[in-house]
Structures are given as C-alpha cells and as structure tokens.
Design a protein around this motif. Structure first.
Motif, PDB file in Angstrom:
ATOM      1  N   ALA A   7      38.474  14.596   7.215  1.00 25.37           N
ATOM      2  CA  ALA A   7      39.525  13.426   7.270  1.00 25.37           C
ATOM      3  C   ALA A   7      39.541  13.455   8.938  1.00 25.37           C
ATOM      4  CB  ALA A   7      40.886  14.149   6.849  1.00 25.37           C
ATOM      5  N   LEU A   8      39.145  14.581   9.679  1.00 24.21           N
ATOM      6  CA  LEU A   8      39.330  14.552  10.989  1.00 24.21           C
ATOM      7  C   LEU A   8      38.367  13.484  11.963  1.00 24.21           C
ATOM      8  CD1 LEU A   8      40.468  17.367  12.625  1.00 24.21           C
ATOM      9  CD2 LEU A   8      41.944  15.365  12.897  1.00 24.21           C
ATOM     10  N   ASN A   9      36.859  13.884  10.644  1.00 23.49           N
ATOM     11  CA  ASN A   9      35.607  13.111  11.050  1.00 23.49           C
ATOM     12  C   ASN A   9      35.676  12.061  10.592  1.00 23.49           C
ATOM     13  OD1 ASN A   9      33.916  15.660  11.683  1.00 23.49           O
ATOM     14  ND2 ASN A   9      33.493  16.159  10.198  1.00 23.49           N
ATOM     15  N   ALA A  10      36.373  11.479   9.554  1.00 22.05           N
ATOM     16  CA  ALA A  10      36.724   9.818   9.410  1.00 22.05           C
ATOM     17  C   ALA A  10      37.305   9.385   9.776  1.00 22.05           C
ATOM     18  CB  ALA A  10      37.160  10.041   7.789  1.00 22.05           C
ATOM     19  N   LEU A  11      38.449   9.822  10.694  1.00 20.29           N
ATOM     20  CA  LEU A  11      39.586   9.366  11.391  1.00 20.29           C
ATOM     21  C   LEU A  11      38.709   9.302  12.833  1.00 20.29           C
ATOM     22  CD1 LEU A  11      42.328   8.386  11.421  1.00 20.29           C
ATOM     23  CD2 LEU A  11      42.813  10.294  11.927  1.00 20.29           C
ATOM     24  N   GLN A  12      38.033  10.043  13.314  1.00 20.97           N
ATOM     25  CA  GLN A  12      37.041   9.780  14.761  1.00 20.97           C
ATOM     26  C   GLN A  12      36.467   8.950  14.539  1.00 20.97           C
ATOM     27  OE1 GLN A  12      32.973  11.767  14.769  1.00 20.97           O
ATOM     28  NE2 GLN A  12      33.337  10.545  16.745  1.00 20.97           N
ATOM     29  N   LEU A  13      35.487   8.181  13.313  1.00 23.48           N
ATOM     30  CA  LEU A  13      34.658   7.661  13.278  1.00 23.48           C
ATOM     31  C   LEU A  13      35.170   5.656  13.166  1.00 23.48           C
ATOM     32  CD1 LEU A  13      31.439   6.510  12.653  1.00 23.48           C
ATOM     33  CD2 LEU A  13      31.816   6.590   9.973  1.00 23.48           C
ATOM     34  N   SER A  14      36.375   6.550  12.667  1.00 27.25           N
ATOM     35  CA  SER A  14      37.543   4.946  12.278  1.00 27.25           C
ATOM     36  C   SER A  14      38.036   4.428  13.302  1.00 27.25           C
ATOM     37  CB  SER A  14      38.586   5.387  11.717  1.00 27.25           C
ATOM     38  OG  SER A  14      38.450   5.289  10.289  1.00 27.25           O
ATOM     39  N   MET A  15      37.786   5.110  14.786  1.00 25.74           N
ATOM     40  CA  MET A  15      38.683   4.894  15.579  1.00 25.74           C
ATOM     41  C   MET A  15      37.377   4.654  16.664  1.00 25.74           C
ATOM     42  SD  MET A  15      41.861   5.524  15.860  1.00 25.74           S
ATOM     43  CE  MET A  15      41.964   5.290  13.907  1.00 25.74           C
ATOM     44  N   LEU A  16      36.035   4.984  16.885  1.00 24.96           N
ATOM     45  CA  LEU A  16      34.761   4.390  17.279  1.00 24.96           C
ATOM     46  C   LEU A  16      34.722   2.912  16.870  1.00 24.96           C
ATOM     47  CD1 LEU A  16      33.073   5.815  19.540  1.00 24.96           C
ATOM     48  CD2 LEU A  16      31.523   6.075  17.803  1.00 24.96           C
ATOM     49  N   LEU A  17      35.180   2.552  15.424  1.00 20.32           N
ATOM     50  CA  LEU A  17      34.203   1.332  15.048  1.00 20.32           C
ATOM     51  C   LEU A  17      35.363   1.104  15.696  1.00 20.32           C
ATOM     52  CD1 LEU A  17      32.535   2.258  11.506  1.00 20.32           C
ATOM     53  CD2 LEU A  17      31.953   0.722  13.564  1.00 20.32           C
ATOM     54  N   PHE A  18      36.533   1.240  15.338  1.00 20.03           N
ATOM     55  CA  PHE A  18      37.940   0.048  15.702  1.00 20.03           C
ATOM     56  C   PHE A  18      38.127  -0.472  16.872  1.00 20.03           C
ATOM     57  CE2 PHE A  18      42.035   0.065  18.004  1.00 20.03           C
ATOM     58  CZ  PHE A  18      42.738  -1.641  17.070  1.00 20.03           C
ATOM     59  N   LEU A  19      37.609   0.489  17.882  1.00 17.86           N
ATOM     60  CA  LEU A  19      36.815   0.142  19.316  1.00 17.86           C
ATOM     61  C   LEU A  19      36.731  -1.007  19.198  1.00 17.86           C
ATOM     62  CD1 LEU A  19      37.214   3.051  21.478  1.00 17.86           C
ATOM     63  CD2 LEU A  19      38.984   1.605  21.309  1.00 17.86           C
ATOM     64  N   LEU A  20      35.268  -1.027  18.209  1.00 19.67           N
ATOM     65  CA  LEU A  20      34.419  -2.280  18.982  1.00 19.67           C
ATOM     66  C   LEU A  20      34.916  -3.376  18.311  1.00 19.67           C
ATOM     67  CD1 LEU A  20      31.269  -0.198  18.076  1.00 19.67           C
ATOM     68  CD2 LEU A  20      31.411  -2.187  19.812  1.00 19.67           C
ATOM     69  N   SER A  21      35.237  -3.230  16.199  1.00 22.23           N
ATOM     70  CA  SER A  21      35.739  -4.115  15.291  1.00 22.23           C
ATOM     71  C   SER A  21      36.748  -5.192  16.829  1.00 22.23           C
ATOM     72  CB  SER A  21      35.360  -3.934  14.641  1.00 22.23           C
ATOM     73  OG  SER A  21      36.715  -2.769  14.148  1.00 22.23           O
ATOM     74  N   VAL A  22      37.747  -4.772  17.061  1.00 21.53           N
ATOM     75  CA  VAL A  22      38.914  -5.602  17.124  1.00 21.53           C
ATOM     76  C   VAL A  22      38.576  -6.156  18.013  1.00 21.53           C
ATOM     77  CG1 VAL A  22      39.436  -4.112  19.564  1.00 21.53           C
ATOM     78  CG2 VAL A  22      41.106  -5.331  17.924  1.00 21.53           C
ATOM     79  N   GLY A  23      37.714  -6.130  19.315  1.00 22.39           N
ATOM     80  CA  GLY A  23      36.799  -7.284  20.203  1.00 22.39           C
ATOM     81  C   GLY A  23      36.643  -8.559  19.500  1.00 22.39           C
ATOM     82  N   LEU A  24      35.789  -8.244  18.733  1.00 25.27           N
ATOM     83  CA  LEU A  24      34.456  -8.718  17.588  1.00 25.27           C
ATOM     84  C   LEU A  24      35.464  -9.819  17.126  1.00 25.27           C
ATOM     85  CD1 LEU A  24      31.972  -9.335  17.317  1.00 25.27           C
ATOM     86  CD2 LEU A  24      31.503  -8.105  15.362  1.00 25.27           C
ATOM     87  N   THR A  25      36.915  -8.717  16.115  1.00 30.66           N
ATOM     88  CA  THR A  25      37.357  -9.863  15.489  1.00 30.66           C
ATOM     89  C   THR A  25      37.948 -10.892  15.940  1.00 30.66           C
ATOM     90  OG1 THR A  25      38.476  -9.352  12.989  1.00 30.66           O
ATOM     91  CG2 THR A  25      39.272  -8.234  14.803  1.00 30.66           C
ATOM     92  N   VAL A  26      39.229 -10.341  17.023  1.00 32.17           N
ATOM     93  CA  VAL A  26      39.281 -11.105  17.618  1.00 32.17           C
ATOM     94  C   VAL A  26      38.890 -11.829  18.558  1.00 32.17           C
ATOM     95  CG1 VAL A  26      41.458 -11.769  19.408  1.00 32.17           C
ATOM     96  CG2 VAL A  26      41.419  -9.321  18.125  1.00 32.17           C
ATOM     97  N   ILE A  27      37.992 -11.855  18.804  1.00 34.68           N
ATOM     98  CA  ILE A  27      37.067 -13.038  19.649  1.00 34.68           C
ATOM     99  C   ILE A  27      36.712 -13.760  18.952  1.00 34.68           C
ATOM    100  CG2 ILE A  27      34.657 -13.339  20.560  1.00 34.68           C
ATOM    101  CD1 ILE A  27      34.949 -11.515  22.152  1.00 34.68           C
TER     102      ILE A  27
END
Lengths: 289, 330
Positions: free
Chosen positions: A12-32
């Motif tokens: 679960a921690l591994n999954a969360l870590q991957l999720s957070m990395l992707l979140f940092l990337l995707s939030v910029g892209l999605t709001v743009i």
C-alpha cells in the motif's frame, strides 16, 4: 505471504508513493487542460528536464538546492514554451496542439541528449532522508515516505488555494466558463499563464523528487507520459479531485496488479482505462458535466 | 468526399514513376528504403482514411499494424498455416479487432478519442510484450514471405518484393478511394462535419464509424503482414505508441485528408530519416522542428501547401481546397 499484514502495508505504501509522484505530474497537466483546453504532451519532457536540472545542481550544491532550483528552472522553460508556442496554439484544435507538443517532445528529448549525453545520471538520496524508518510495523525507506508526505502537502496546498482563496475561485470560474469569467473582469489570459507556470514547476518538482529513485535518462519523460495521461483521462480532465482519484487508482492497480497477477498487470490498467471510457466517456470526475 | 483534382493525378503519376524508376534502377539499400516507404505509405493511407475524412485521430494504428504482423507470424510459423491463408486470416483478425475498437470508441471525441485509441494500442503492446507465444520482448523470427513461384515470381528477391509492395499499395489506394466515394464513405464524412444532422437523417452513427475504422484497420493489418514479410522478424517495438505517433506525423507532414499528401509525406519522412541519421544521431530534433514549423504555419502539410498555392494562383472562386470539400459536401 498474502496473509501477512506487513506485506499489505508495504505494498500500500509503494502504491501510495507511485500515486503521489503521478499526482504531482498529472495535477499540472489536468488543470492546464481544464483551464486552457490545451493538450500538453510535452509535460513528460518537462519532468525529465526537472530531473536533469536536479542532477546537475545536486552535483554542485547538494540535493536541497536541486529540490528548490529545479522547479524554478523548469518553470522558466515553461515561460519560454508559453511565449514561443503555446500562446499561438491556443485557438487551434486539439489535433494541432497534440502535434506541436509531440514535436516539442522530440526537440526536448534530443536537447537533453546533446546537453547531458546519452548515459543515465544518478543522484544520491540526501543524508537526512537516507536509511529506513519503522512505520506501521514495517521498515520503509525514508525517502519514499518523504515523497508520500510531499505529495500530500502539495495536495493540501492546492486544495486550499483552489477551494478557499480568491485566486482559486478565479481559476475555478475560468475552468467553468472562461468567457463569462473574462466578462466579470478576470484577466483569464494572465491566469492561464500563471497556472501554466505552476504546472510546469510541479512537473519539475516531480522530476527532482523522482531523480534519486530512478536513473535520470533521456527517455524518462516519454515513459512517464502515458501513465500521466491515463491518470488524467480516468480522473476526468480539469479537476483536482479527478487527478487525485486517477493517481490513486493507477498507483494501486499497477502495484497490486504487479504483485497479485503479474501476467495480467500490464494489460490491467489499459483495460481499466478502456472500461472507464466506455462507461463514462469523459472520465470519473470531469470539471464540467 | 474525396475527389481527384488534376494536381492530385499529377502527384500520383509523379510518385508512381519515381517509385518504378527506383524499383528498377536502385541497388539493395535503395530497394530496402523503397519498400520501407511503400509499407509506411499503406499505414498512413489507412490513418488518413479515418483521421482526414472522419476526424477519428487514432493513436492505435501502429498497434493494429503490429496485430497484422504478429497474426501473420504466429499463424504461419507456430500454427503452421500456409502463407496465403495466414495472410488472409491475419488481415481478417486485424479488421475485426479494429471494428470493435472503432465501435467502442465511437462515442468519444477529440482528446478522449485519441486517449481511448492510445489505451487499446498500449493494451495490445503490453500484452504482446509479455506473452510467451508472441516471443515476448525477444520478438519472433523465421517469418516466410508469400510463395508465388507457381506463377514464376520469387518474392525473396529484394527487387521483386519491392515491386510486389508497389502493386499492393496501388491496389490499396484504389480500395481507399472506392471506400471514401461509396455511400459509407460519404456518410462518414457527413458524420465528421455534423454528427447530429446525420443522426437526424436516420443514420446509425456508431456503425458507420466502426465500419470505416474496421476497413482502415484492415489496411493497417495488411501493411503489418507485409512489414513482417519484409524484415522476416518482428519485435514488440513495432506496436509501441510512438509508431502510431510517427504515422500521425507523416499524415500531417504530407497533408491531412488529401490521401495523396500522406504518400508524399511517407516518402519525404523515410528519406529524411535515412539522410539525417547518417549525418547526425539527433535527427529527431530536426524532425521535431520541421513538424512544429509545419503545424504552426497552418498549412495543411506539404501537399496541402502546394494545393493552396495552386488554388490561390488559379482564378477559382473558392480559395482553399478545404472550402471546396465543405461546399461539395453540403
């Protein structure tokens, strides 16, 4: 092994870590996208640039300088891209935007190869975050916990800015109906520009944070692009909630899929994406109905 | 709807004679490049059919080509079918798969359509990458070419194979033109211009989209079969999304929705790639700059630019080919 609680915590921690990395990337892209209706395929290339800047700065001034400077440098590249290409492509259709940014991927990829060479670079985990930490009954690398915490902090910060401040209200108004927002006296163009820069900075931050985990290579931007796009399409374009949901879904499906059903794992996430698009063609939490 | 103009005929004649000249005079390396151009031309023709005439900008055509290639490879080696049967089966399977993809994605538009097709393409790619029967990331070798020795043609000869591909491309071009001019093709263009109106006219929109997408996939699958026979070895790299992206780049460089343009694009792209990669390892940089330049210039690719130039010179009332298309459709 599947009955051991520690195993589930670890995954679960591994999954969360991957999720957070992707979140940092995707939030910029999605709001743009939500705000500007602009498809920026070069977002992954900005992430790679962030990692390269971080590697160069870390070699001279250490990790924390890199952590602070890489996002600024990538935001600077974002300013150049915005004034050079994106401003002019604003009114074109999605097809032209996809192609121009696809061309930018080629250009940025080869520029990193020219400047930093073909060989992967490595950067050290800072001493403060080295080693492991006992957490919820498992030993987990401190640096990965740091990524999770960083992701949550950024999420909280963005949720606060978007939900509780005036600038957040202006951004939401712009996503909802940009013409109406402009009529109400909001300088939508300037807002776009700021959001674009923040999105680029977040991509740079993601690159700097990911650099110690992965080796920094020219094609890392291309590799992360598809997961990021999957995240924002599953989540629905333009919304913070969608980026969070999409990142978590991707992180958990990918991690647990790889552990529980290795032969299916790579197909699983694409099948999920296809299923989401069939049932809800605009994603789970689109900014507009 | 697609129609030939004198300029398009001239370009076709020019391209065909260039290809023929190359096929009869070139040495081994030149023939390999010619074959590469011809196979890429089939793929981009398939893509232009759906993207240029129906607005279905697909990012899974590379993967569809891969389905054809892998289908042929597995059926002809592991399953032991004879090459003609394996070819027909592989093309049929690809057509079926792409019909299903087209049907599922028919409700999506714009960026969502691009993403949905990307998802299906990547699904196929990652499956093939891991599945042992497809050779995984090692790929598959030992693929045989079609045996036409009964009629005295030896396809294992490079020159003969290039000529065979040229004939196949001509036939496929004819097929694409026929499809686009048929009732189906006209409805397809109608759907691109105004989906609601076509629905109001009683058309089953998703069927039209799926049918044309299936036909386009069939052509892509055939290109894949020929690609497998050409190199006699296939790897999952054939199905990566960047192949589809490159195909889209070729269509745009040539001229979207002109059918002739993408052929020009394929020739220019492959020649450029070989010339540049012999000069520098950074040829992607130059291709990227050209792509950005072409898209930002707002011309419809190389061929579109030439068409615009001639349209502006002649005293025709309509200024651009695009405008002609719309008025003829209305």
């Amino acid at each position: 092994m599947t009955t051991d609680l520690g195993f589930w915590t670890l995954q679960a921690l591994n999954a969360l870590q991957l999720s957070m990395l992707l979140f940092l990337l995707s939030v910029g892209l999605t709001v743009i996208f939500g705000l500007m209706h602009f498809v920026n395929l070069a977002h992954g290339a900005l992430y790679a640039l962030g990692a390269y800047f971080a590697a160069s700065v870390a070699a001279v001034w250490g990790y924390w300088a890199a952590f602070l400077l890489a996002p600024v440098a990538v935001a600077g590249v974002g300013v150049l891209l915005y004034s050079g290409f994106i401003q002019r492509m604003r009114k074109s259709g999605p097809m032209a935007q996809v192609l121009v940014t696809f061309g930018l991927i080629f250009v940025l990829l080869d520029m990193t190869r020219i400047i930093w060479g073909d060989l992967p670079l490595a950067i050290e985990v800072p001493a403060m975050l080295g080693g492991r930490l006992a957490f919820l009954g498992v030993e987990y690398p401190t640096y990965r916990l740091f990524i999770i915490v960083l992701g949550l902090v950024v999420l909280a910060g963005l949720a606060f800015v978007l939900g509780r401040t005036q600038i957040g209200a202006m951004i939401r108004a712009g996503v909802d109906n940009d013409e109406m927002a402009a009529c109400l006296g909001i300088n939508v163009e300037r807002l776009f520009f700021c959001v674009f820069c923040v999105g680029c900075a977040l991509a740079g931050l993601a690159g700097a944070v990911a650099a110690p985990l992965l080796s920094v290579s020219p094609d890392m931007g291309l590799q992360i692009l598809i997961p990021t796009l999957i995240v924002i399409v599953i989540g629905g374009l333009g919304s913070l909630k969608g980026a969070v949901a999409g990142s978590l879904i991707y992180g958990f499906v990918q991690t647990f899929g790889a552990v529980l059903a290795p032969q299916l794992s790579s197909v699983l996430i694409y099948a999920l994406l296809a299923a989401v698009l069939v049932i809800k063609p605009v994603g789970l939490f689109p900014a507009k109905g | 709807m697609f129609h030939h103009t004198p300029l398009r005929y001239a370009a076709l004649v020019l391209l065909a004679s260039g290809a023929l000249f190359q096929a009869f005079t070139a040495q081994y390396f030149g023939l390999e490049i010619l074959t590469e151009i011809l196979i890429l031309a089939m793929l981009v023709l398939a893509l232009d059919m759906v993207a240029g005439f129906g607005g279905m900008v697909s990012l899974c055509h590379g993967a569809l080509m891969g389905v054809g290639a892998y289908g042929y490879a597995v059926l002809s080696t592991t399953a032991g079918l004879t090459p003609p049967v394996a070819m027909a089966a592989a093309v049929g399977i690809t057509a079926g798969i792409s019909w299903v993809i087209g049907a599922i994605c028919s409700r999506s538009h714009g960026i969502y359509f691009i993403m949905a097709t990307l998802a299906f393409g990547q699904m196929a790619y990652s499956y093939v990458f891991e599945a042992p029967i497809f050779g995984g990331d090692d790929g598959l070798g030992g693929i045989e070419r079609l045996d036409l020795s009964a009629v005295g043609i030896d396809l294992n000869d490079t020159r003969t194979f290039a000529l065979f591909c040229l004939v196949a491309l001509a036939a496929i071009y004819g097929l694409a033109v026929m499809v686009l001019r048929s009732g189906l093709g006209r409805s397809f263009s109608g759907v691109m211009h105004n989906e609601q109106r076509m629905r109001a006219l009683g058309l089953t929109v998703w069927r039209v989209k799926a049918d044309v997408f299936g036909l386009s996939g069939m052509i892509a699958g055939f290109a894949g079969v020929l690609a497998a026979q050409h190199i006699m070895y296939i790897s999952p790299g054939l199905m990566a999304w960047t192949v589809s992206g490159e195909a889209l780049v070729v269509v745009i460089l040539g001229g979207l929705g002109t059918l002739v343009g993408p052929l020009v694009g394929a020739a220019v792209f492959v020649v450029l790639k070989h010339e540049l990669s012999s000069l520098t390892t950074y040829w992607h940089l130059i291709v990227g700059v050209i792509l950005i330049g072409v898209v930002m210039s707002r011309a419809n690719g190389i061929f579109g630019f030439i068409e615009d130039y001639f349209a502006a010179r002649s005293k025709a009332a309509v200024a651009t080919p695009k405008a002609t298309e719309v008025t003829k459709d209305a």
